[in-house]
Design an enzyme around this catalytic site. Structure first.
Site, PDB file in Angstrom:
ATOM      1  CE1 TYR A   1      -4.615  -2.144  10.899  1.00  0.00           C
ATOM      2  CE2 TYR A   1      -6.954  -2.520  10.512  1.00  0.00           C
ATOM      3  CZ  TYR A   1      -5.807  -1.763  10.318  1.00  0.00           C
ATOM      4  OH  TYR A   1      -5.861  -0.629   9.554  1.00  0.00           O
TER       5      TYR A   1
ATOM      6  CE1 TYR B   1      -8.928  -5.866   8.854  1.00  0.00           C
ATOM      7  CE2 TYR B   1      -9.990  -5.951  10.996  1.00  0.00           C
ATOM      8  CZ  TYR B   1      -9.094  -6.454  10.086  1.00  0.00           C
ATOM      9  OH  TYR B   1      -8.336  -7.566  10.415  1.00  0.00           O
TER      10      TYR B   1
ATOM     11  NE  ARG C   1      -1.595 -14.368  -2.565  1.00  0.00           N
ATOM     12  CZ  ARG C   1      -1.587 -15.063  -3.706  1.00  0.00           C
ATOM     13  NH1 ARG C   1      -2.705 -15.567  -4.159  1.00  0.00           N
ATOM     14  NH2 ARG C   1      -0.488 -15.261  -4.369  1.00  0.00           N
TER      15      ARG C   1
HETATM   16  N1  LIG Z   1      -1.586  -6.745   6.219  1.00  0.00           N
HETATM   17  C1  LIG Z   1      -1.969  -5.921   7.180  1.00  0.00           C
HETATM   18  O1  LIG Z   1      -2.089  -4.691   6.965  1.00  0.00           O
HETATM   19  C2  LIG Z   1      -2.221  -6.464   8.564  1.00  0.00           C
HETATM   20  C3  LIG Z   1      -2.253  -5.575   9.646  1.00  0.00           C
HETATM   21  C4  LIG Z   1      -2.461  -6.080  10.925  1.00  0.00           C
HETATM   22  C5  LIG Z   1      -2.638  -7.441  11.108  1.00  0.00           C
HETATM   23  N2  LIG Z   1      -2.601  -8.281  10.038  1.00  0.00           N
HETATM   24  C6  LIG Z   1      -2.789  -9.720  10.291  1.00  0.00           C
HETATM   25  O2  LIG Z   1      -1.641 -10.431   9.908  1.00  0.00           O
HETATM   26  C7  LIG Z   1      -2.007 -11.795   9.708  1.00  0.00           C
HETATM   27  C8  LIG Z   1      -1.387 -12.275   8.417  1.00  0.00           C
HETATM   28  O3  LIG Z   1      -1.961 -11.591   7.327  1.00  0.00           O
HETATM   29  P1  LIG Z   1      -1.122 -10.892   6.174  1.00  0.00           P
HETATM   30  O4  LIG Z   1      -1.638  -9.501   6.049  1.00  0.00           O
HETATM   31  O5  LIG Z   1       0.312 -11.114   6.392  1.00  0.00           O
HETATM   32  O6  LIG Z   1      -1.642 -11.622   4.858  1.00  0.00           O
HETATM   33  P2  LIG Z   1      -1.260 -13.019   4.178  1.00  0.00           P
HETATM   34  O7  LIG Z   1      -2.129 -13.112   2.981  1.00  0.00           O
HETATM   35  O8  LIG Z   1       0.202 -13.141   3.986  1.00  0.00           O
HETATM   36  O9  LIG Z   1      -1.653 -14.076   5.290  1.00  0.00           O
HETATM   37  C9  LIG Z   1      -2.950 -14.562   5.516  1.00  0.00           C
HETATM   38  C10 LIG Z   1      -2.841 -16.070   5.437  1.00  0.00           C
HETATM   39  O10 LIG Z   1      -3.996 -16.673   5.979  1.00  0.00           O
HETATM   40  C11 LIG Z   1      -4.143 -17.893   5.283  1.00  0.00           C
HETATM   41  N3  LIG Z   1      -5.484 -18.426   5.570  1.00  0.00           N
HETATM   42  C12 LIG Z   1      -6.688 -17.866   5.304  1.00  0.00           C
HETATM   43  N4  LIG Z   1      -7.660 -18.680   5.746  1.00  0.00           N
HETATM   44  C13 LIG Z   1      -7.060 -19.767   6.304  1.00  0.00           C
HETATM   45  C14 LIG Z   1      -7.532 -20.945   6.920  1.00  0.00           C
HETATM   46  N5  LIG Z   1      -8.849 -21.202   7.064  1.00  0.00           N
HETATM   47  N6  LIG Z   1      -6.640 -21.850   7.383  1.00  0.00           N
HETATM   48  C15 LIG Z   1      -5.309 -21.626   7.248  1.00  0.00           C
HETATM   49  N7  LIG Z   1      -4.793 -20.515   6.669  1.00  0.00           N
HETATM   50  C16 LIG Z   1      -5.669 -19.602   6.203  1.00  0.00           C
HETATM   51  C17 LIG Z   1      -3.907 -17.503   3.839  1.00  0.00           C
HETATM   52  O11 LIG Z   1      -3.622 -18.614   3.023  1.00  0.00           O
HETATM   53  C18 LIG Z   1      -2.705 -16.587   3.996  1.00  0.00           C
HETATM   54  O12 LIG Z   1      -1.503 -17.337   3.895  1.00  0.00           O
HETATM   55  C19 LIG Z   1      -3.526 -11.832   9.725  1.00  0.00           C
HETATM   56  O13 LIG Z   1      -3.975 -12.234  11.002  1.00  0.00           O
HETATM   57  C20 LIG Z   1      -3.892 -10.380   9.497  1.00  0.00           C
HETATM   58  O14 LIG Z   1      -5.171 -10.037  10.004  1.00  0.00           O
HETATM   59  C21 LIG Z   1      -2.393  -7.828   8.775  1.00  0.00           C
END
Ligand SMILES: NC(=O)c1ccc[n+]([C@@H]2O[C@H](COP(=O)([O-])OP(=O)(O)OC[C@H]3O[C@@H](n4cnc5c(N)ncnc54)[C@H](O)[C@@H]3O)[C@@H](O)[C@H]2O)c1
Length: 371
Positions: free
Chosen positions: A247, A257, A298
């Protein structure tokens, strides 16, 4: 563990992108840039309604000679960080499946039960639908907790936690052992995806973050990737690729954040470069990261201000539309494909261009007539 047969024949379409249409472009496909006065006049309600009006853009990659093919048939992907159909991990799985890859998932142990129940009850069926009409299947669904490398690392309270009871083999090394074929489950891996993050104090400013919260964010969100590449790297075929999600807070200040999550993303990006070198030399595997724009997943909803971030991006990014998760999925698929065989160590922004802006066009302090 759910075990379901996999998929796909000729991947004539790599990925059907659901892309928001912000507002009608005056001419052509690309909306003309707005002046600040126009931005102000562009009512939020209309913007929100327009965001909901999505169109489907098919990215063609056909085997019949037109377009550039991304053909991942015969390739095996392991994706950590899928627990529903709302996040980037799911979208990446879907695009990789569209390209013909076999998908196995690592699902966070506390989320596994609800994920499997929802899956088995058909809650994800609509999202599983591929462009060939079939449902995306998962070869294996493993319980996983990326915070623990080996069973020795797991404290007693976690071992005894009822959400972990009944599951075994969920540390990173044990997942890798399953993938190594001890259980003859996965065999050699071509694509490794890290789409997970966790920061227990994410809502606290860095100035108020505890050592424990900061280190927990780094452990779950950064070291987990190092651990995965360490343990899955030896199982990967030469020419394989690993990818993680980062991010813009890694190198720009995003108030809100917190909890060390910005530090965790900075570490993840630095590690991407070092791992690219080390895993490139050792395993001939490429390592990249995608810096994604805001998505109402989520995890993002748990942070608390994701709707504001989506609105902010809409108002200020060069491309005025809401980011669709599949837009990240298709770039991930490209980066993990032979088309990107010379791309490694990179952070690729998939954010409608927001990261290049140095000025917020909707700032109240701007002289609207001059902007
Ligand atoms: N949503 C946004 O705006 C955004 C923006 C940039 C980057 N991201 C990144 O994208 C990635 C995915 O996140 P998302 O936003 O799609 O949400 P998401 O909720 O779909 O995914 C996060 C996942 O991490 C899993 N998780 C958490 N702790 C864990 C652990 N200890 N072991 C295994 N799994 C674990 C959760 O069960 C969940 O499935 C993350 O790295 C997040 O930082 C998200």
């Amino acid at each position: 563990m759910a075990s379901v047969a996999t998929v796909s024949k000729a991947p004539s379409v790599v990925c059907a992108l659901r892309t928001s249409v912000a507002r009608p472009a005056a001419s052509g496909a690309v909306a003309a840039p707005l002046k600040a006065s126009q931005v102000a006049a562009f009512a939020p309600q209309r913007a929100m309604a327009a965001r909901r009006a999505r169109s489907t853009v098919a990215v063609q990659a056909s085997a019949n000679g037109s377009g550039l093919p991304i053909d991942l048939r015969g390739k095996k992907a392991f994706i950590a960080g899928v627990a529903d159909d709302q996040g980037f991990g799911w979208a990446i799985a879907k695009c990789l499946a569209e390209a013909g890859a076999e998908i196995s998932l690592g699902v966070w142990v506390p989320a596994l039960n609800i994920f499997e129940t929802s899956f088995n009850r058909g809650k994800f069926d609509e999202s599983r639908r591929l462009s060939n009409g079939k449902l995306m299947e998962f070869a294996n669904i493993y319980p996983m907790d990326a915070v623990f490398d080996t069973l020795d690392d797991v404290p007693q309270d976690v071992r005894e936690n009822k959400r972990y009871a009944g599951n075994e083999g969920w540390t990173v090394s044990e997942c890798a052992a399953k993938a190594r074929g001890v259980a003859k489950d996965v065999g050699k891996i071509d694509i490794l995806v890290h789409s997970l993050a966790n920061g227990p104090e994410v809502q606290k400013p860095l100035l108020e973050t505890s050592r424990r919260g900061y280190l927990a964010a780094l452990s779950a969100s950064s070291y987990s990737y190092v651990s995965m590449v360490q343990r899955f790297g030896p199982l990967m075929n030469p020419g394989g690729a690993a990818i993680s999600l980062t991010y813009v807070a890694a190198d720009r200040v995003i108030p809100g954040y917190g909890g060390g999550m910005s530090s965790a993303k900075a570490a993840l990006e630095s590690d991407t470069r070092v791992l690219a070198y080390e895993a490139g030399r050792k395993y001939q595997v490429r390592v990249n990261a995608i810096s994604a724009g805001p998505l109402g997943s989520r995890a993002a909803k748990a942070i608390g201000f994701i709707d504001d971030m989506i609105r902010y991006s809409y108002e200020n990014a060069p491309i005025q539309k809401e980011l669709a998760a599949t837009e990240v999925g298709s770039v991930a698929t490209f980066l993990c494909s032979p088309l990107a065989s010379a791309v490694t160590g990179q952070v690729v922004y998939v954010d409608n261009g927001l990261s290049v802006m140095g000025l917020a066009g909707d700032s109240k302090t701007l002289d609207r007539t001059a902007a």
